[in-house]
Design an enzyme around this catalytic site. Structure first.
Site, mmCIF file in Angstrom:
data_model
loop_
_atom_site.group_PDB
_atom_site.id
_atom_site.type_symbol
_atom_site.label_atom_id
_atom_site.label_comp_id
_atom_site.label_asym_id
_atom_site.label_seq_id
_atom_site.Cartn_x
_atom_site.Cartn_y
_atom_site.Cartn_z
ATOM 1 N N SER A 92 0.825 -1.195 0.000
ATOM 2 C CA SER A 92 0.000 0.000 0.000
ATOM 3 C C SER A 92 0.873 1.264 0.000
ATOM 4 O O SER A 92 1.740 1.406 -0.858
ATOM 5 C CB SER A 92 -0.954 -0.039 1.204
ATOM 6 O OG SER A 92 -1.952 0.947 1.090
ATOM 7 N N ASP A 119 -8.674 -5.239 -5.479
ATOM 8 C CA ASP A 119 -8.233 -4.208 -4.541
ATOM 9 C C ASP A 119 -9.180 -3.017 -4.621
ATOM 10 O O ASP A 119 -9.359 -2.431 -5.682
ATOM 11 C CB ASP A 119 -6.800 -3.782 -4.893
ATOM 12 C CG ASP A 119 -6.241 -2.746 -3.936
ATOM 13 O OD1 ASP A 119 -6.945 -2.374 -2.965
ATOM 14 O OD2 ASP A 119 -5.092 -2.319 -4.141
ATOM 15 N N HIS A 154 -6.995 -5.856 -0.958
ATOM 16 C CA HIS A 154 -5.889 -4.924 -0.733
ATOM 17 C C HIS A 154 -4.818 -5.480 0.206
ATOM 18 O O HIS A 154 -3.636 -5.390 -0.081
ATOM 19 C CB HIS A 154 -6.435 -3.611 -0.175
ATOM 20 C CG HIS A 154 -5.403 -2.530 -0.067
ATOM 21 N ND1 HIS A 154 -4.731 -2.030 -1.167
ATOM 22 C CD2 HIS A 154 -4.890 -1.868 1.011
ATOM 23 C CE1 HIS A 154 -3.878 -1.097 -0.782
ATOM 24 N NE2 HIS A 154 -3.952 -0.984 0.531
#
Length: 421
Positions: free
Chosen positions: A232, A326, A360
């Site tokens: 991320s 995601d 994610h």
């Protein structure tokens, strides 16, 4: 209790290693329910259950027997772990203290009801994060706040810097597991930890250069370069570091974007302008939760957009790991744009693995999927995407791919023997 629950290996094992669960002493074809539970360090309980039938010999081997329903279905030897769900809504599964194991309780109940069946057998299974001989060293050098994990043996070892995303603090579980595979791994905090700033400052990227220098100067870290692993926002920082800093031999981006966010990324006199976002683009999913996948501004011009990092300047290869579902941002699109940029500048096409049904938070193997949790930006729970079974399989494969990538591009690593189901 009439049934015996056997575990192979029988003792404590690492979290990223599989365990074989066998139940013996049942009647032929007996219907049973297996239950698992775990309490995290904040006191939240995670639970999973599945219904099974014993074979003609009264045995139940989860590597051969299909689950007939419950938290999962089909042959899933590790389903009682990856399917764990928190009793507290929107709670992410994390390991905060790697020096203690997680304790998983396994129960065998008579019949196919998850509650109320007679208890037939029970076992306690400990899963830890520090392999025997792995050393944990807190790092407080200059401004750097981190923990270095060193593999067993005399060293020196190939080095990796490990970065997580929004949320702050210091998370050590991935770095501690990597050390068990032969890598000197620095779990690096960069905000909201001890005396670090309370908020992430993307205009102070020299902090990460200082962390890199501390790794390269450590006598137990084998040069001439180190690897970077980020997820991320941490992946974005890794991509920025690879673009501007020397002695980075390999970079892994887990659901990164390669673009700035709400503020500029600056290193010395260079600033990459903010991409920006529009909170009016937040959608409400069918579940009622917020979906933020489209809140970032459009990338007009693709790989030539001024808010993209100059990743073509990276010295070493970049490996993109992408969840196709995601919902933090469109990671698959960003990886494709990164590939186009690298090739447009005469670089080789990077390795990209894109996993369907994967959200994610791509974690080490057997971590339960986090479908939704609190986001620091809208300050409310948002969906992260993913389907539990596909997401779990992606995590197992991605971990193998990460280890293979770093072994290939960081010198002096030897593959550690691992148990297999």
């Amino acid at each position: 209790m009439t049934a015996k629950v056997s575990l192979e290996p029988s003792g404590r094992c690492r979290w990223d290693e599989p365990v074989r669960i066998i139940v013996r002493g049942l009647a032929a074809g007996q219907r049973v329910t297996l239950r698992s539970s775990l309490r995290d360090e904040k006191g939240t309980i995670f639970r999973a259950h599945a219904r099974y039938c014993a074979d003609s010999g009264g045995e139940l081997d989860l590597t051969r027997a299909p689950a007939l329903g419950g938290s999962f279905a089909g042959i899933e030897p590790m389903g009682l772990l990856w399917a764990l769900e928190p009793e507290k809504p929107f709670w992410r599964f994390l390991k905060r203290d790697v020096q203690t194991p997680f304790v998983v309780e396994l129960e065998v109940l008579d019949g196919h009801e998850p509650e109320g069946g007679r208890l037939l057998g029970r076992a306690v299974h400990e899963r830890d994060f520090l392999a025997p001989g792995v050393r944990r060293e807190p790092v407080r050098t200059g401004r750097v706040r981190a923990t270095l994990f060193l593999p067993p043996g005399p060293g020196p070892f190939p080095g990796i810097i490990d970065l997580f995303g929004l949320g702050g603090g210091l998370l050590e579980y991935r770095a501690s597991l990597l050390a068990g595979h032969g890598f000197a791994t620095l779990a690096l905090a960069y905000y909201d930890f001890e005396d670090l700033p309370k908020k992430f400052n993307s205009r102070n990227m020299e902090y990460f250069e200082e962390a890199l220098c501390s790794m390269l100067q450590h006598p137990q870290v084998k040069g001439p370069g180190v690897g970077l692993l980020g997820s991320s926002l941490g992946a974005n920082i890794c991509l920025f570091m690879a673009s501007f800093l020397k002695n980075i031999s390999a970079t892994v981006s887990i659901n990164g974007s390669g673009f700035t966010g709400i503020s500029a990324f600056c290193y010395k006199e260079i600033c990459i302008p903010p991409l920006g976002l529009d909170m009016r683009r937040i959608k409400r999913a069918f579940s009622g939760l917020l979906d933020i996948v489209d809140i970032r501004n459009d990338i007009v011009g693709g790989y030539e957009h001024p808010s993209m990092f100059p990743i073509e300047k990276a010295e070493g290869p970049i490996f993109f790991i992408v969840g196709q579902d995601d919902h933090n941002w469109r990671s698959e699109l960003y990886a494709q744009i990164a590939s186009e940029r690298l090739q447009a500048h005469g670089k080789k096409k990077p390795q990209i693995i894109s996993y369907p049904g994967t959200g994610h938070y791509i974690e080490p193997p057997y971590f339960p999927m986090c479908p939704a949790s609190l986001h620091t930006l809208p300050k409310t729970p948002v969906i992260w995407g993913g389907e539990p079974r596909a997401h779990s399989k992606a995590q197992v494969d991605a971990w193998k791919q990460i280890l293979t990538f770093f072994r290939r591009h960081l010198r002096g690593t030897r593959e550690r023997a691992s148990s297999k189901l």
